[in-house]
Write a protein that holds these residues in place. Sequence first.
Motif, PDB file in Angstrom:
ATOM      1  N   TYR A  93       0.795  -1.104   0.084  1.00  0.00           N
ATOM      2  CA  TYR A  93      -0.064   0.212  -0.050  1.00  0.00           C
ATOM      3  C   TYR A  93       0.873   1.339   0.011  1.00  0.00           C
ATOM      4  CZ  TYR A  93      -4.270  -2.738   0.859  1.00  0.00           C
ATOM      5  OH  TYR A  93      -5.404  -3.469   0.813  1.00  0.00           O
ATOM      6  N   THR A  94       1.867   1.285   0.902  1.00  0.00           N
ATOM      7  CA  THR A  94       2.667   2.671   0.798  1.00  0.00           C
ATOM      8  C   THR A  94       4.129   2.648   0.194  1.00  0.00           C
ATOM      9  OG1 THR A  94       4.301   1.720   2.696  1.00  0.00           O
ATOM     10  CG2 THR A  94       2.105   2.517   3.304  1.00  0.00           C
ATOM     11  N   GLY A  95       4.362   1.612  -0.418  1.00  0.00           N
ATOM     12  CA  GLY A  95       5.686   1.681  -1.306  1.00  0.00           C
ATOM     13  C   GLY A  95       6.920   1.910  -0.499  1.00  0.00           C
ATOM     14  N   ALA A  96       6.801   1.902   0.621  1.00  0.00           N
ATOM     15  CA  ALA A  96       7.728   2.245   1.700  1.00  0.00           C
ATOM     16  C   ALA A  96       8.996   1.266   1.500  1.00  0.00           C
ATOM     17  CB  ALA A  96       7.528   2.384   2.854  1.00  0.00           C
ATOM     18  N   THR A  97      10.205   1.540   1.835  1.00  0.00           N
ATOM     19  CA  THR A  97      11.098   0.408   2.105  1.00  0.00           C
ATOM     20  C   THR A  97      12.170   0.641   3.337  1.00  0.00           C
ATOM     21  OG1 THR A  97      12.750   1.816   0.751  1.00  0.00           O
ATOM     22  CG2 THR A  97      11.443   0.510  -0.579  1.00  0.00           C
ATOM     23  N   GLU A  98      11.523   1.495   4.076  1.00  0.00           N
ATOM     24  CA  GLU A  98      12.354   1.411   5.547  1.00  0.00           C
ATOM     25  C   GLU A  98      12.062   0.438   6.275  1.00  0.00           C
ATOM     26  OE1 GLU A  98      11.660   5.902   3.823  1.00  0.00           O
ATOM     27  OE2 GLU A  98      10.357   3.968   4.084  1.00  0.00           O
ATOM     28  N   ALA A  99      12.986   0.217   7.202  1.00  0.00           N
ATOM     29  CA  ALA A  99      12.729  -0.750   8.281  1.00  0.00           C
ATOM     30  C   ALA A  99      11.518  -0.612   9.276  1.00  0.00           C
ATOM     31  CB  ALA A  99      14.010  -0.928   8.981  1.00  0.00           C
ATOM     32  N   VAL A 100      11.006  -1.433   9.640  1.00  0.00           N
ATOM     33  CA  VAL A 100       9.931  -1.301  10.695  1.00  0.00           C
ATOM     34  C   VAL A 100      10.328  -0.977  11.971  1.00  0.00           C
ATOM     35  CG1 VAL A 100       7.718  -2.320  11.764  1.00  0.00           C
ATOM     36  CG2 VAL A 100       8.179  -2.702   9.365  1.00  0.00           C
ATOM     37  N   ALA A 101      10.122   0.110  12.570  1.00  0.00           N
ATOM     38  CA  ALA A 101      10.794   0.330  13.943  1.00  0.00           C
ATOM     39  C   ALA A 101       9.848  -0.212  14.828  1.00  0.00           C
ATOM     40  CB  ALA A 101      10.736   2.020  14.100  1.00  0.00           C
ATOM     41  N   GLU A 102       8.601  -0.399  14.874  1.00  0.00           N
ATOM     42  CA  GLU A 102       7.771  -0.824  15.938  1.00  0.00           C
ATOM     43  C   GLU A 102       6.422  -1.470  15.270  1.00  0.00           C
ATOM     44  OE1 GLU A 102       4.825   1.032  19.327  1.00  0.00           O
ATOM     45  OE2 GLU A 102       6.063   2.150  18.172  1.00  0.00           O
ATOM     46  N   ALA A 103       6.110  -2.568  15.636  1.00  0.00           N
ATOM     47  CA  ALA A 103       4.928  -3.583  15.294  1.00  0.00           C
ATOM     48  C   ALA A 103       4.244  -3.864  16.756  1.00  0.00           C
ATOM     49  CB  ALA A 103       5.493  -4.676  14.615  1.00  0.00           C
ATOM     50  N   GLU A 104       2.933  -3.821  16.441  1.00  0.00           N
ATOM     51  CA  GLU A 104       1.978  -4.128  17.640  1.00  0.00           C
ATOM     52  C   GLU A 104       0.707  -4.465  17.221  1.00  0.00           C
ATOM     53  OE1 GLU A 104       0.136  -1.881  21.468  1.00  0.00           O
ATOM     54  OE2 GLU A 104       1.031  -0.605  20.189  1.00  0.00           O
ATOM     55  N   LEU A 105       0.263  -5.552  17.582  1.00  0.00           N
ATOM     56  CA  LEU A 105      -1.192  -6.136  17.493  1.00  0.00           C
ATOM     57  C   LEU A 105      -1.972  -5.399  18.211  1.00  0.00           C
ATOM     58  CD1 LEU A 105      -2.701  -7.927  15.660  1.00  0.00           C
ATOM     59  CD2 LEU A 105      -2.141  -9.904  17.512  1.00  0.00           C
ATOM     60  N   LEU A 106      -2.980  -4.946  17.880  1.00  0.00           N
ATOM     61  CA  LEU A 106      -3.933  -3.942  18.501  1.00  0.00           C
ATOM     62  C   LEU A 106      -5.357  -5.052  18.627  1.00  0.00           C
ATOM     63  CD1 LEU A 106      -3.932  -0.213  17.219  1.00  0.00           C
ATOM     64  CD2 LEU A 106      -2.580  -1.439  19.115  1.00  0.00           C
ATOM     65  N   THR A 107      -5.674  -5.185  19.790  1.00  0.00           N
ATOM     66  CA  THR A 107      -6.920  -5.867  19.881  1.00  0.00           C
ATOM     67  C   THR A 107      -7.996  -5.141  20.533  1.00  0.00           C
ATOM     68  OG1 THR A 107      -5.988  -6.773  22.203  1.00  0.00           O
ATOM     69  CG2 THR A 107      -5.631  -8.013  20.118  1.00  0.00           C
ATOM     70  N   ASP A 108      -7.905  -3.791  20.854  1.00  0.00           N
ATOM     71  CA  ASP A 108      -8.896  -2.794  21.213  1.00  0.00           C
ATOM     72  C   ASP A 108      -8.457  -1.456  20.359  1.00  0.00           C
ATOM     73  OD1 ASP A 108     -11.045  -2.062  22.382  1.00  0.00           O
ATOM     74  OD2 ASP A 108     -10.120  -2.373  24.348  1.00  0.00           O
ATOM     75  N   PHE A 109      -9.602  -0.784  20.473  1.00  0.00           N
ATOM     76  CA  PHE A 109      -9.250   0.709  20.015  1.00  0.00           C
ATOM     77  C   PHE A 109      -8.627   1.661  20.969  1.00  0.00           C
ATOM     78  CE2 PHE A 109     -13.224  -0.881  18.024  1.00  0.00           C
ATOM     79  CZ  PHE A 109     -12.762  -1.081  16.782  1.00  0.00           C
ATOM     80  N   ASP A 110      -7.817   2.568  20.477  1.00  0.00           N
ATOM     81  CA  ASP A 110      -7.125   3.590  21.420  1.00  0.00           C
ATOM     82  C   ASP A 110      -7.236   4.915  21.045  1.00  0.00           C
ATOM     83  OD1 ASP A 110      -5.251   3.701  19.607  1.00  0.00           O
ATOM     84  OD2 ASP A 110      -3.857   2.584  20.395  1.00  0.00           O
TER      85      ASP A 110
END
Length: 407
Positions: free
Chosen positions: A120-137
């Motif tokens: 979707y983004t075409g981005a190539t940078e590394a992922v700095a943070e990955a989190e699975l959200l199971t609730d809205f915030d």
Amino acid sequence: MSISARASRLHRALAWFSLCLLAAWVLSGLTHPLMSLLGPKAVQMRAPVLEFEAAQLAEGLGALEAFRGQARVLRTVPTPGGVAWQATDATDLPRRYLGLGGEAVPQDDRALAEWLMRHYTGATEAVAEAELLTDFDADYPWVNRLLPVWRLRLDRPDGLTAYIHTETGAMTTLGDARRRVLQRVFRTVHTLDPLRGMEPVRLALIGAAMAVLLAAALAGVLMWALRRPVASASPARRWHRRLALWVALPLLLMASTGLVHLIATAGEAPPRGLALPEALPALGLPDGLPLAPDARLRAAGVVMGPESRPVLWVTPVSGPPRQFSVDPSGRWNEIDIEALAQAVAARWVPAGVDAPVKLTHFSPDYDFRNRRLPAWQVRDADGAWISIDHATGQRLDYVGAARHVEG
């Protein structure tokens, strides 16, 4: 004291207070469209699609027993390694995967989310943070509907962050540091979100603000209607009178509908977001498929259909979707989509469900944030509108009777 004089006194008394309220309300409201105008944009809007043959699908049907009693949604999805079965289980933990032919795959939910994000983004940078959200915030409010989602923040100065729903392959929203600032301004000033922990106070403040704006606008309209033009009036006063009605009418509409919305939703805790069906029991799917082995498909899945029997649905590359139910003798029988929708609807509205209505476009009672079309809609005994997905058995949306009228 005449009505005109009383209206003038009230209008003058509320003028500056109303101006401050209106400025805060309108300017904070403007951050909402600014989030769309100034926020990051996707380079690709459509989800990836991979085709496969019916022979590949038939080859691994028996392996789906591995998901017996656990999978609530079972469907094929495109992955970096090709098409795979995806199972969403009863705990909403990261989804599990199995190769289309039943073989084990190295694919996990986190890797699929990253692949979709880069699509979707075409981005190539590394992922700095990955989190699975199971609730809205605060950064991912309930209006986004879909859960669970992966929040992936890239290692780049603008903090580009994508929210990925791996079941549908959708990027629900895309944000960056600037969008997050605008979102916080909107939630802090426009909806007083910091007071969510003191809901009666928050509702009272918003209600009082709307009432003040209504009173000031109504008093101004009375003045406009009852007073006659004065020849010696200053240019500023004359322009004020000329513009008064054009300002008052939208202000009356916005403040009154805002007040109605506040009253209608006060204390409301409706079901929000997706709701998963019961876990699939033993599947017992027959060998082979009633399709030509070389038939080209875009998607497939399993859902419980009429008489609680498994239904295999497929979406051909060309032609309408097809559904096949397993009869007691263990053979495939094609059923129509209405029968499947009726069976799924009966699980959410068990008491005398009316025939589901097919939804082919978004509307006030089923808006674009639900993301899936076609869908089906039924009403329960309380008059609530419940939208369902026949292909997965999920409840997509719930609109109570009061919310339906208010909308």
